[in-house]
Scaffold this active site. Structure first.
Site, PDB file in Angstrom:
ATOM      1  CB  CYS A  23     -37.201  60.254  -4.465  1.00 59.81           C
ATOM      2  SG  CYS A  23     -38.068  60.255  -2.925  1.00 59.81           S
ATOM      3  N   GLY A  50     -33.513  54.771  -4.766  1.00 54.15           N
ATOM      4  CA  GLY A  50     -34.914  54.381  -3.748  1.00 54.15           C
ATOM      5  C   GLY A  50     -35.301  52.986  -4.058  1.00 54.15           C
ATOM      6  CG  ASN A 124     -34.484  63.488  -5.891  1.00 55.61           C
ATOM      7  OD1 ASN A 124     -33.537  63.398  -6.708  1.00 55.61           O
ATOM      8  ND2 ASN A 124     -34.333  62.944  -4.823  1.00 55.61           N
ATOM      9  N   GLY A 125     -36.055  65.126  -3.295  1.00 56.07           N
ATOM     10  CA  GLY A 125     -35.594  66.397  -2.678  1.00 56.07           C
ATOM     11  C   GLY A 125     -36.196  66.494  -1.173  1.00 56.07           C
ATOM     12  CB  CYS A 275     -26.191  67.459  -4.042  1.00 54.96           C
ATOM     13  SG  CYS A 275     -25.553  66.143  -2.861  1.00 54.96           S
ATOM     14  CE1 TYR A 281     -22.460  54.587  -2.206  1.00 54.29           C
ATOM     15  CE2 TYR A 281     -24.492  56.030  -1.306  1.00 54.29           C
ATOM     16  CZ  TYR A 281     -23.806  54.932  -1.566  1.00 54.29           C
ATOM     17  OH  TYR A 281     -24.449  53.861  -1.485  1.00 54.29           O
ATOM     18  CG  ASP A 385     -18.308  55.887  -1.393  1.00 56.71           C
ATOM     19  OD1 ASP A 385     -18.840  56.433  -0.238  1.00 56.71           O
ATOM     20  OD2 ASP A 385     -18.320  54.854  -2.086  1.00 56.71           O
TER      21      ASP A 385
HETATM   22  S1  SF4 Z   1     -23.767  68.051  -0.268  1.00 53.19           S
HETATM   23 FE1  SF4 Z   1     -24.214  66.970   1.611  1.00 53.19          FE
HETATM   24  S2  SF4 Z   1     -25.667  68.480   2.731  1.00 53.19           S
HETATM   25 FE2  SF4 Z   1     -25.502  69.237   0.607  1.00 53.19          FE
HETATM   26  S3  SF4 Z   1     -27.336  68.513  -0.597  1.00 53.19           S
HETATM   27 FE3  SF4 Z   1     -25.525  67.050  -0.585  1.00 53.19          FE
HETATM   28  S4  SF4 Z   1     -25.687  65.423   0.955  1.00 53.19           S
HETATM   29 FE4  SF4 Z   1     -26.992  67.074   1.416  1.00 53.19          FE
END
Ligand code: SF4
Length: 496
Positions: A23, A50, A124-125, A275, A281, A385
């Site tokens: 999202c 999204g 988002n999450g 993240c 990416y 990537d």
């Molecule tokens: S690093 Fe990988 S597991 Fe951690 S939030 Fe990002 S996509 Fe998800």
């Protein structure tokens, strides 16, 4: 090759799609501005987060209106739709759904009543304690037993009717029973009970809110207009509406914006676990996350990759288009010239005509065409990537060999993806991930390449210039910074 609506996707091979952000969120408080149009363009900038549905909620201070539907932002809204959404504050959402749940009911923003007014919410999450929260909503419900109950086929349990199956509508319902004298107090009481990743934008009739989980897993940025404020999943969406970046919404912070200005509240101590895949990416290359331009991280990943996996070659090329910054970095560091080997049809995902069966059989050729003169007789480094199932890279290798490439060396600017994500990114299942069960040599063989090299976890982290302990790397390492739900498969279906 097709989206849920039967039209073409942007992905080179939709059966082997990249890990997908689920999202994008956007919010604005700006009296005197055409807020619906600003949200529209903000969502346009977040379309990569999204593509299944889009929605906008606006308020004129007295009443909230919501318009949402399935499709790309440009398909959902036209000029006339936006004219029906007046007001001076608004939120918007663009959603990618997991397999099997691209339904209108799951489009956002969701809308729900509370004792303090109506709440529109966009998320988002992914919340990892959904069952616990659902039980909490059940326990609190007697005071709100006007809610219709239905029997869910999936769990066999009786549960209250909500108009969607995702965790966003559950949060909307929890708002109604939270304690406090106003929505701010209700949010401060409720958010510490949520576990998982959440970047929320929400609003009542008069106030725009934004909140981010204590780990700050998904990004959320705050920007300033001359006469207002903007919050967005990525800084690129601030740029596109002419807002200047102020700062990120901090992990564990709730922000409220109305005619009294901006107020900041803390509902939890920050424990950052951003993240890392946003840098690899997911995010736009022109976005900045925690002070680092995503494009610069990707180029540096390419340089690290060249040092970790050097090879003698004549040309470095990218898998269009997400591999380009890392490919340029690899070329810079290795001294091997960067060149173009494939042309992508940039508009193929924007056609509203369904491909015929004959065209579907063309596979990735409908989207990519090799530049034979650049490829024939050359030793080529192809930088991408990530590898998910490997189907895309296998098809690319075949295409490049047919175009006359002498050698093909694949370099990947993220480590092998072996674990699922519970924090809002849709991956293939563990069994479908090619790196789960095969060695690098075996993967190389399966792709038909001459060599294969993945960047190391340490190399990837170093390229982001972030503190290693402040990043989530779970899909590469299996070390999850937030409790993983017991019923993992069901949890993944609810993501947003
Ligand atoms: S690093 Fe990988 S597991 Fe951690 S939030 Fe990002 S996509 Fe998800």
């Amino acid at each position: 090759m097709a989206r849920a609506d039967g039209l073409l996707t942007h992905e080179i091979d939709p059966t082997d799609r990249k890990p997908q952000d689920q999202c994008g969120v956007f919010g604005i408080w700006a009296p005197g501005e055409d807020v619906a149009k600003l949200v529209y363009f903000g969502l346009y900038a977040l379309q990569h987060r999204g593509q299944e549905s889009a929605g906008i909620a606006t308020s004129n201070g007295e009443q909230i209106l919501v318009y949402r539907d399935m499709g790309l932002v440009s398909q959902v809204f036209d000029e006339r739709d936006l004219e029906t959404l007046p007001g001076h504050l608004a939120i918007g959402h663009t959603r990618y759904s997991t397999t099997g749940s691209p339904m209108w009911e799951n489009a956002q923003p969701t809308l729900g009543p509370t004792p303090w007014g109506t709440v529109a919410l966009a998320h988002n999450g992914n919340l990892t304690n959904f069952e616990e929260l659902e039980a909490m909503a059940d326990a609190r419900r007697p005071a709100h037993d006007h809610v219709v109950r239905t029997h869910t086929k999936k769990t066999g349990r009786t549960r209250p009717y909500r108009d969607s199956t995702n965790d966003t509508s559950l949060v909307t319902e929890l708002f109604a029973s939270a304690e406090g004298k106003d929505l701010t107090e209700a949010a401060l009481e409720m958010f510490p009970k949520l576990v998982g990743a959440f970047s929320f934008v929400f609003m009542d009739e008069t106030t725009l809110y934004a909140a981010r989980d204590p780990h700050g897993v998904r990004p959320l940025a705050l920007g300033r207009l001359e006469h207002g404020w903007v919050v967005a999943s990525e800084t690129a969406a601030l740029d596109i509406v002419g807002a200047s970046f102020v700062r990120e919404v901090e992990p564990g912070e709730l922000i409220a914006i109305d005619e009294d200005g901006l107020r900041s509240y803390r509902f939890a101590e920050p424990k950052p676990a951003r993240c890392v895949f946003e840098y690899v990416y997911l995010a736009r290359p022109d976005s900045v996350i925690n002070g680092k331009l995503v494009h610069a991280s990707r180029a540096e990943m390419g340089r690290v990759l060249a040092r970790e996996h050097p090879v003698e070659a004549d040309m470095v090329m990218a898998t269009p288009e997400s591999g380009t910054p890392a490919a340029v970095g690899y070329a810079e560091e290795s001294g091997i010239p960067f060149g173009q080997g494939l042309m992508k049809n940039a508009y193929v995902g924007r056609t509203f005509i369904q491909p015929s069966q004959t065209l579907r059989q063309q596979g990735i050729r409908l989207k990519l065409n090799p530049l034979k003169e650049n490829i024939a007789g050359k030793r080529i480094v192809v930088v991408d990537d990530s590898i998910v199932r490997g189907n895309t890279q296998r098809a690319l290798v075949r295409m490049l060999r047919e175009a006359g490439a002498k050698e093909i060396h694949i370099r990947i600017s993220s480590p092998p993806v072996k674990w699922p994500c519970f924090y809002g990114i849709d991956f293939a299942t563990r069994a479908e991930l090619i790196a789960n069960g095969l060695t690098t040599d075996e993967i190389c063989q399966s792709l038909g390449a001459d060599s294969l090299g993945y960047i190391s976890v340490d190399g990837m982290i170093a390229a982001t210039t972030q503190e290693p302990k402040e990043l989530c790397t779970a899909c590469f390492t299996g070390t999850y910074p937030i409790t993983v739900p017991s019923d993992a498969a069901t949890a993944l279906e609810r993501s947003c």
